[in-house]
Structures are given as structure tokens and as C-alpha cells.
Scaffold this motif. Structure first.
Motif, PDB file in Angstrom:
ATOM      1  N   LEU A 375      16.147  13.893 -40.960  1.00  0.00           N
ATOM      2  CA  LEU A 375      15.133  14.546 -40.124  1.00  0.00           C
ATOM      3  C   LEU A 375      14.869  13.628 -38.946  1.00  0.00           C
ATOM      4  CD1 LEU A 375      13.013  16.812 -39.741  1.00  0.00           C
ATOM      5  CD2 LEU A 375      11.415  15.420 -41.076  1.00  0.00           C
ATOM      6  N   ASN A 376      15.068  14.127 -37.722  1.00  0.00           N
ATOM      7  CA  ASN A 376      14.973  13.284 -36.537  1.00  0.00           C
ATOM      8  C   ASN A 376      14.078  13.933 -35.495  1.00  0.00           C
ATOM      9  OD1 ASN A 376      17.096  11.229 -37.239  1.00  0.00           O
ATOM     10  ND2 ASN A 376      18.305  13.103 -37.357  1.00  0.00           N
ATOM     11  N   ILE A 377      13.412  13.058 -34.706  1.00  0.00           N
ATOM     12  CA  ILE A 377      12.578  13.507 -33.596  1.00  0.00           C
ATOM     13  C   ILE A 377      12.945  12.671 -32.380  1.00  0.00           C
ATOM     14  CG2 ILE A 377      10.657  11.946 -34.168  1.00  0.00           C
ATOM     15  CD1 ILE A 377       8.773  14.190 -33.173  1.00  0.00           C
ATOM     16  N   SER A 378      13.018  13.305 -31.198  1.00  0.00           N
ATOM     17  CA  SER A 378      13.420  12.563 -30.008  1.00  0.00           C
ATOM     18  C   SER A 378      12.809  13.198 -28.774  1.00  0.00           C
ATOM     19  CB  SER A 378      14.941  12.556 -29.880  1.00  0.00           C
ATOM     20  OG  SER A 378      15.423  13.880 -29.716  1.00  0.00           O
ATOM     21  N   THR A 420       6.446  18.633 -40.492  1.00  0.00           N
ATOM     22  CA  THR A 420       5.311  18.707 -39.558  1.00  0.00           C
ATOM     23  C   THR A 420       5.465  17.611 -38.525  1.00  0.00           C
ATOM     24  OG1 THR A 420       3.813  19.612 -41.210  1.00  0.00           O
ATOM     25  CG2 THR A 420       2.799  18.547 -39.293  1.00  0.00           C
ATOM     26  N   ALA A 421       5.365  17.999 -37.235  1.00  0.00           N
ATOM     27  CA  ALA A 421       5.400  17.026 -36.146  1.00  0.00           C
ATOM     28  C   ALA A 421       3.982  16.844 -35.630  1.00  0.00           C
ATOM     29  CB  ALA A 421       6.315  17.512 -35.042  1.00  0.00           C
ATOM     30  N   SER A 422       3.535  15.579 -35.475  1.00  0.00           N
ATOM     31  CA  SER A 422       2.160  15.284 -35.035  1.00  0.00           C
ATOM     32  C   SER A 422       2.192  14.165 -34.011  1.00  0.00           C
ATOM     33  CB  SER A 422       1.290  14.885 -36.225  1.00  0.00           C
ATOM     34  OG  SER A 422       1.831  13.744 -36.886  1.00  0.00           O
ATOM     35  N   GLY A 423       1.004  13.978 -33.319  1.00  0.00           N
ATOM     36  CA  GLY A 423       0.907  12.939 -32.308  1.00  0.00           C
ATOM     37  C   GLY A 423      -0.388  12.161 -32.409  1.00  0.00           C
ATOM     38  N   LEU A 424      -0.331  10.885 -32.059  1.00  0.00           N
ATOM     39  CA  LEU A 424      -1.492   9.988 -32.082  1.00  0.00           C
ATOM     40  C   LEU A 424      -1.371   9.049 -30.892  1.00  0.00           C
ATOM     41  CD1 LEU A 424      -3.973   8.635 -33.481  1.00  0.00           C
ATOM     42  CD2 LEU A 424      -2.343   7.240 -34.771  1.00  0.00           C
ATOM     43  N   ALA A 425      -2.470   8.993 -30.070  1.00  0.00           N
ATOM     44  CA  ALA A 425      -2.425   8.191 -28.847  1.00  0.00           C
ATOM     45  C   ALA A 425      -3.267   6.937 -28.987  1.00  0.00           C
ATOM     46  CB  ALA A 425      -2.905   9.018 -27.660  1.00  0.00           C
ATOM     47  N   THR A 510     -17.205   5.776 -14.253  1.00  0.00           N
ATOM     48  CA  THR A 510     -17.462   4.324 -14.174  1.00  0.00           C
ATOM     49  C   THR A 510     -16.162   3.516 -14.259  1.00  0.00           C
ATOM     50  OG1 THR A 510     -17.794   4.269 -16.569  1.00  0.00           O
ATOM     51  CG2 THR A 510     -19.745   4.583 -15.182  1.00  0.00           C
ATOM     52  N   THR A 511     -15.036   4.193 -14.442  1.00  0.00           N
ATOM     53  CA  THR A 511     -13.747   3.498 -14.623  1.00  0.00           C
ATOM     54  C   THR A 511     -13.308   2.898 -13.288  1.00  0.00           C
ATOM     55  OG1 THR A 511     -13.138   5.063 -16.348  1.00  0.00           O
ATOM     56  CG2 THR A 511     -11.359   3.743 -15.376  1.00  0.00           C
ATOM     57  N   THR A 512     -12.927   1.652 -13.340  1.00  0.00           N
ATOM     58  CA  THR A 512     -12.472   0.984 -12.121  1.00  0.00           C
ATOM     59  C   THR A 512     -11.065   1.461 -11.762  1.00  0.00           C
ATOM     60  OG1 THR A 512     -11.601  -0.874 -13.378  1.00  0.00           O
ATOM     61  CG2 THR A 512     -13.852  -1.059 -12.591  1.00  0.00           C
ATOM     62  N   ALA A 513     -10.763   1.321 -10.478  1.00  0.00           N
ATOM     63  CA  ALA A 513      -9.453   1.781  -9.989  1.00  0.00           C
ATOM     64  C   ALA A 513      -8.327   0.957 -10.629  1.00  0.00           C
ATOM     65  CB  ALA A 513      -9.401   1.671  -8.477  1.00  0.00           C
ATOM     66  N   GLY A 514      -7.173   1.594 -10.819  1.00  0.00           N
ATOM     67  CA  GLY A 514      -6.016   0.899 -11.382  1.00  0.00           C
ATOM     68  C   GLY A 514      -5.070   1.879 -12.044  1.00  0.00           C
ATOM     69  N   THR A 515      -3.999   1.330 -12.582  1.00  0.00           N
ATOM     70  CA  THR A 515      -3.004   2.126 -13.308  1.00  0.00           C
ATOM     71  C   THR A 515      -3.216   1.891 -14.785  1.00  0.00           C
ATOM     72  OG1 THR A 515      -1.397   1.960 -11.526  1.00  0.00           O
ATOM     73  CG2 THR A 515      -0.544   2.510 -13.698  1.00  0.00           C
ATOM     74  N   TYR A 516      -3.290   3.007 -15.548  1.00  0.00           N
ATOM     75  CA  TYR A 516      -3.578   2.926 -16.974  1.00  0.00           C
ATOM     76  C   TYR A 516      -2.447   3.576 -17.768  1.00  0.00           C
ATOM     77  CZ  TYR A 516      -8.306   1.663 -15.540  1.00  0.00           C
ATOM     78  OH  TYR A 516      -9.368   1.032 -14.998  1.00  0.00           O
ATOM     79  N   GLN A 517      -2.133   2.961 -18.915  1.00  0.00           N
ATOM     80  CA  GLN A 517      -1.061   3.486 -19.770  1.00  0.00           C
ATOM     81  C   GLN A 517      -1.525   3.578 -21.213  1.00  0.00           C
ATOM     82  OE1 GLN A 517       2.391   1.000 -19.273  1.00  0.00           O
ATOM     83  NE2 GLN A 517       3.214   2.318 -17.653  1.00  0.00           N
ATOM     84  N   SER A 518      -1.094   4.694 -21.875  1.00  0.00           N
ATOM     85  CA  SER A 518      -1.360   4.913 -23.295  1.00  0.00           C
ATOM     86  C   SER A 518      -0.036   5.209 -23.976  1.00  0.00           C
ATOM     87  CB  SER A 518      -2.317   6.087 -23.490  1.00  0.00           C
ATOM     88  OG  SER A 518      -2.391   6.473 -24.858  1.00  0.00           O
ATOM     89  N   THR A 519       0.084   4.850 -25.229  1.00  0.00           N
ATOM     90  CA  THR A 519       1.277   5.177 -26.010  1.00  0.00           C
ATOM     91  C   THR A 519       0.940   6.301 -26.967  1.00  0.00           C
ATOM     92  OG1 THR A 519       2.130   2.925 -25.883  1.00  0.00           O
ATOM     93  CG2 THR A 519       3.001   4.324 -27.640  1.00  0.00           C
ATOM     94  N   LEU A 520       1.679   7.425 -26.808  1.00  0.00           N
ATOM     95  CA  LEU A 520       1.527   8.573 -27.702  1.00  0.00           C
ATOM     96  C   LEU A 520       2.673   8.511 -28.701  1.00  0.00           C
ATOM     97  CD1 LEU A 520       0.235  11.293 -28.505  1.00  0.00           C
ATOM     98  CD2 LEU A 520       1.750  12.390 -26.837  1.00  0.00           C
ATOM     99  N   THR A 521       2.334   8.291 -29.959  1.00  0.00           N
ATOM    100  CA  THR A 521       3.352   8.210 -31.011  1.00  0.00           C
ATOM    101  C   THR A 521       3.510   9.565 -31.668  1.00  0.00           C
ATOM    102  OG1 THR A 521       2.819   5.883 -31.415  1.00  0.00           O
ATOM    103  CG2 THR A 521       4.031   7.064 -33.142  1.00  0.00           C
ATOM    104  N   LEU A 522       4.730  10.086 -31.599  1.00  0.00           N
ATOM    105  CA  LEU A 522       5.059  11.374 -32.189  1.00  0.00           C
ATOM    106  C   LEU A 522       5.777  11.127 -33.514  1.00  0.00           C
ATOM    107  CD1 LEU A 522       6.330  13.022 -28.916  1.00  0.00           C
ATOM    108  CD2 LEU A 522       4.216  13.601 -30.103  1.00  0.00           C
ATOM    109  N   THR A 523       5.321  11.778 -34.555  1.00  0.00           N
ATOM    110  CA  THR A 523       5.854  11.558 -35.902  1.00  0.00           C
ATOM    111  C   THR A 523       6.208  12.897 -36.519  1.00  0.00           C
ATOM    112  OG1 THR A 523       4.415   9.623 -36.143  1.00  0.00           O
ATOM    113  CG2 THR A 523       5.397  10.533 -38.157  1.00  0.00           C
ATOM    114  N   VAL A 524       7.360  12.936 -37.238  1.00  0.00           N
ATOM    115  CA  VAL A 524       7.717  14.144 -37.978  1.00  0.00           C
ATOM    116  C   VAL A 524       7.955  13.751 -39.432  1.00  0.00           C
ATOM    117  CG1 VAL A 524      10.180  13.954 -37.433  1.00  0.00           C
ATOM    118  CG2 VAL A 524       9.217  16.166 -38.072  1.00  0.00           C
ATOM    119  N   ILE A 525       7.335  14.505 -40.334  1.00  0.00           N
ATOM    120  CA  ILE A 525       7.505  14.222 -41.770  1.00  0.00           C
ATOM    121  C   ILE A 525       7.688  15.540 -42.512  1.00  0.00           C
ATOM    122  CG2 ILE A 525       6.225  12.058 -41.743  1.00  0.00           C
ATOM    123  CD1 ILE A 525       3.814  13.579 -42.826  1.00  0.00           C
TER     124      ILE A 525
END
Length: 525
Positions: A375-378, A420-425, A510-525
Motif C-alpha cells: 500500500l503506497n501513497i505519493s 484510509t488516507a489522512s493528513g496532519l499539519a 498580529t503575525t509579523t511579515a515573513g515566509t512561513y512553512q508547515s509540513t503536512l504529513t499524509l498517511t495511508v493505513i
């Protein structure tokens, strides 16, 4: 070495060259003097079209720096040029004299002098003399003369006086006359017993396509193909030893009579030997003796003709797959083309059995292993860039949205358990800074998935983003918790599904200016 001397200089000696404003002076051959030495020929014999070497028995005097040569005898004119004036310096020195390579042939030289026959009286004893003479650079005074003689033993073959003559005698057994089809043995005896080969002739026709090598002075050939009538048989010996000359036997008259048809015998062999299954291939081979008998063979199964085949070199082959079940008595009957020359004959019967075909049987154990599968997710690149957040109409939040890269889920597992495929950021972290945006502020709306035939896919619920909560908030809103993107029911998950979603992000003012990054982890089980 000389190159084409005969053709070049003989043509020079007999040509008349005149033209307006041009004068050509032809050099005359030096008149032959009494021989002061000899020349030898290598090989000692040959054909009129073959080339050869001559070797002088001595060298020229110091003042004689050139040589020339003449040929005489037969139909050649006096002082016919064989080799025109050539410097001694170009010759190959030997222990006793000079070796001169003659690269043309006697037939061409004869043609140049309009000599039409080299053995004009067909005597086999027409002699020719070649004189090699030493002369000075200027003048034609002969300082030394080397002569040698060759003899044409037929119109197309010669041997030199330096070769030992041979004699060839011919014997024929049985003595003449014989009946047509009889085997005749021809034996040539060569004396002295020189190395070489013998060709036997019936008139001008060679009886043996391949010359027979002489062994211990004799060579033999057998034939049963002499036609009815009188024959003139000769044996021609060709020497392979330069020290011995060729020779031809006296002609022997041999008579073949037609005393009656020659008896023949016919035999039959079957392949396979005695039995075959119905429909199997059977080869019937008939052998007829003598092998010279021309005709055809009819193959019989009892009184039934199976087919007729022409005899070739004493053999005829017939193939069949049509023999019926049961016992057979097979024969072969030979019928000659010329019944006055050969008699008919039939083979003894060959018993043969055709049996019923019984198909063979065999067993095989078939084994297969079902792999557990995977079972693979990509995702294509793993990168999503959202537009810069913009202030909402109330002036309370910065908002932005975009599309999630297409997610591909592939299931080829045994048992088809579903998935089931799910996501968590994670929280958005400022690049190069310490400010964060809570993952609660990120939400999604799953799109309609596409899948393989047989898949049953259910889209997960939309997840609303929090209303710009602070980074320190410990709530469970948005994608800060694992959320279902899509699921496949048990028994309906095998194949490939493609899933998308729309992302929504609320950013506190109130967020200061800048570049922001989040990692969204996708999981399939």
C-alpha cells in the motif's frame, strides 16, 4: 626482376613505327654466339600459358653490363627477341649466375611473332632454344652466352632439357572387348617414378574429373560408364617435380560391346525399421546396383502401388504417412530406362506394422504464491505554495487558500482490506525567525476522488480552519489533528486512487511579515 619482357620486347622487335616528324629506332636482337654456359628452367615443365624462371650457369664478364636473349626453333624467325637489352644490375644474383623471372608466357610470345602452333607436327618433340647473352652498354659484342632448350610435348605443354624425361604406359583390365556396364580398371605406370598426377582420357574427354596422384610410380582409376563402341584411351602424366618432365602414354583402343542387359539387384530399407504408429512418417529407400543403371523404382504395399521415384546415383527414396493400421508387406521394383542395357529387379519383401497411436500422458503440479502486496501513497513534488494572505473585509484576519497537490494511493495487497488516507499539519514556522502560525488555522475541503474500477471511495469531511488563534493555543481545531482525506471500503480498495483538496489558512493580524512553512504529513493505513 623482369616485367612482361616477352610481350614488351617481342612486340618491339616486330613492330614498324613511322610517323610524320617522328623517327623510332628499333633495337635488333644480338646474333647468338656459341654457348659458353647453360640456363636451367624452373619449373622444369609447364603449360604454354604459365610463367617460369631461368637461371644462368655463370655471370657476365665485368665489361658486359647488359644482357639480352633470343628464342629460336619451330616457327620463330631468326634472332626473335625474347628479352631486350637489360642492365645486369636489375637481375637477382645466385650462387652461380643470375635468376631471371619471366613474367610472360610462351603462348603470348608466339602470338607476338604470328606463330600459330607450338608443336606444329603434333610430334610431342618440338624443341626451342633460349639464348641469354652478355653484351656491353654500347655495341652488340657477345662476351658470354648461356643457352637452354625446352621441348613442347604437346600443343599446350613443354618440358626443359634440364628435366629428366618420363614415359607413361597404360594398362586396361579386363582386356578388350567387354560388355556394356562392366567395370574397367585403368592403370598408368610412370617411369621413373616421379611425383605428380595422371588424368585418363577417352579421346579428348577426361574420364576422371580429379587427377589421380601417382604413388610408387602408378595411378589407377575405375569406371563402368564407358559407352558401347570403340574408345581411344590415353594416360597423361603431369609432373609436380621440376626435375621430371610430363609424358603421355600411347593410345589404346578399347571396345565396349552390347552383349545383353546387365543384371541389376534392388534392395529395400524402411525407416523406422519395422513399425510405426498410424500417421507417422515412414521412409522407404531402394538401392539399385549397378549404380549406373538409369530408371525408376515403384514402391509397393502388397499389390498396391505407393508411388514411383526416379533412381539417382543408384538410390530412390519414397516418403509416406498414409500406411493403414495393421501389417504390411513392402517391396521395391526397379524398371530400367534402357531395357537393352539393364535388366529389371525387385527387392525381397520387408514386413512392416502400423500400430494405433496412443497419446502419452504426464502430470504436472501447479504451484503459485500470492504476494502480500503493498500500500503506497505519493505526491508529485511535495511542494504547495499558497498566495500571500490578504486582509479580510472585516479587517480581523489575513486569509489565503490554494490546492493540495494530487495525492496518489496505490493498493495491491492480498486480501483487499481497504484503507484510509489522512493528513496532519505542523505549525507554520517563520523562515529565519521565531514566529509561528498555529496549525489550527489550516483547514481543507477534500475533492471528489477518482479511482480504478472496483474501488469504492468515500471522501472525508471538510475541516474548517480556526479563526486566527494564537500560536500558543492548545486547541484541536483545523489540521492540527489527523483528519481523514478519503477512505476505501474493505473489499473495494485495490487499484489506484487520486485525491485532491482545497486548503484554507487564516493568519492572525498580529503575525509579523515573513515566509512561513508547515509540513503536512499524509498517511495511508
Amino acid at each position: 626482376m623482369f616485367s612482361n619482357r616477352f610481350a614488351r620486347y617481342a612486340a618491339t622487335a616486330v613492330a614498324a613505327a613511322t610517323a610524320v616528324g617522328v623517327m623510332t629506332v628499333l633495337s635488333a636482337a644480338t646474333a647468338s654466339a656459341a654457348a659458353s654456359g647453360t640456363i636451367t628452367f624452373s619449373p622444369g615443365s609447364g603449360a604454354d600459358t604459365s610463367v617460369f624462371n631461368v637461371e644462368t650457369s655463370g655471370v657476365c664478364p665485368a665489361n658486359d653490363t647488359y644482357i639480352d636473349a633470343t628464342i629460336s626453333g619451330g616457327g620463330f624467325p631468326a634472332n626473335a627477341v625474347a628479352i631486350n637489352k637489360e642492365p645486369v644490375s636489375v637481375l637477382t644474383a645466385t650462387q652461380t649466375g643470375y635468376e631471371i623471372a619471366i613474367s610472360n608466357n610462351l603462348r603470348q610470345l608466339a602470338t607476338n611473332y604470328a606463330v600459330t602452333k607450338l608443336d606444329p607436327n603434333a610430334s610431342g618433340q618440338t624443341p626451342y632454344t633460349i639464348d641469354v647473352q652478355c653484351i656491353p652498354a654500347l655495341g652488340n659484342t657477345v662476351g658470354a652466352d648461356f643457352a637452354g632448350q625446352l621441348t613442347f610435348t604437346s600443343e599446350t605443354a613443354w618440358s626443359s632439357a634440364s628435366s629428366t624425361p618420363t614415359t607413361t604406359t597404360l594398362g586396361l583390365a579386363p582386356t578388350s572387348p567387354v560388355s556394356f556396364g562392366s567395370q574397367v580398371t585403368l592403370t598408368a605406370t610412370v617411369n621413373p617414378a616421379a611425383a605428380g598426377s595422371v588424368t585418363f582420357f577417352d579421346g579428348a574427354t577426361a574420364l576422371n574429373a580429379t587427377p589421380v596422384a601417382v604413388a610408387n610410380g602408378t595411378a589407377s582409376y575405375q569406371t563402368s560408364s564407358l559407352a558401347v563402341g570403340a574408345h581411344t584411351i590415353t594416360a597423361a602424366f603431369t609432373s609436380t617435380d621440376a626435375n621430371f618432365a610430363n609424358s603421355t602414354s600411347a593410345a589404346s583402343t578399347y571396345t565396349v560391346g552390347q552383349a545383353g542387359p546387365v543384371a541389376t539387384t534392388t534392395s529395400l530399407v524402411s525407416t523406422p525399421g519395422s513399425a510405426q504408429v498410424a500417421g507417422g512418417n515412414v521412409d522407404l529407400t531402394a538401392s539399385v546396383q549397378p549404380a549406373t543403371a538409369a530408371g525408376s523404382v515403384t514402391f509397393m504395399d502388397g499389390a498396391t502401388s505407393l508411388g514411383t521415384v526416379a533412381v539417382s546415383n543408384g538410390s530412390a527414396v519414397f516418403n509416406t504417412t498414409a500406411l493403414a493400421l495393421g501389417s504390411h508387406s513392402l517391396t521395391a521394383s526397379f524398371v530400367p530406362t534402357n531395357t537393352t542395357a539393364y535388366g529389371s529387379s525387385a527387392s525381397p519383401a520387408v514386413p512392416f506394422t502400423v500400430t494405433k497411436y496412443v497419446p502419452p500422458t504426464a502430470t504436472e503440479t501447479i504451484t503459485t504464491t500470492v504476494d502480500a502486496g503493498s500500500l503506497n501513497i505519493s505526491v508529485p513534488t511535495g511542494q504547495v505554495s499558497l498566495p500571500d494572505p490578504a486582509l479580510n473585509s472585516n479587517g480581523t484576519l489575513f486569509t489565503t487558500s490554494g490546492s493540495l497537490e494530487t495525492v496518489t494511493v496505490t493498493d495491491n495487497r492480498a486480501g483487499n482490506p481497504g484503507w484510509t488516507a489522512s493528513g496532519l499539519a505542523t505549525a507554520f514556522a517563520q523562515t529565519g525567525g521565531s514566529v509561528q502560525i498555529s496549525a489550527e488555522n489550516l483547514g481543507w475541503t477534500p475533492g471528489t476522488p477518482t479511482g480504478s474500477a472496483g474501488q469504492t471511495l468515500t471522501t472525508g469531511p471538510s475541516v474548517a480552519p480556526a479563526n486566527g488563534v494564537a500560536a500558543s493555543d492548545n486547541g484541536a481545531l483545523g489540521l492540527s489533528q489527523s483528519r481523514t482525506l478519503v477512505s476505501a471500503a474493505s473489499g473495494a480498495g485495490l487499484g489506484t486512487a487520486k485525491i485532491g483538496a482545497t486548503l484554507a489558512l487564516n493568519v492572525p493580524t498580529t503575525t509579523t511579515a515573513g515566509t512561513y512553512q508547515s509540513t503536512l504529513t499524509l498517511t495511508v493505513i
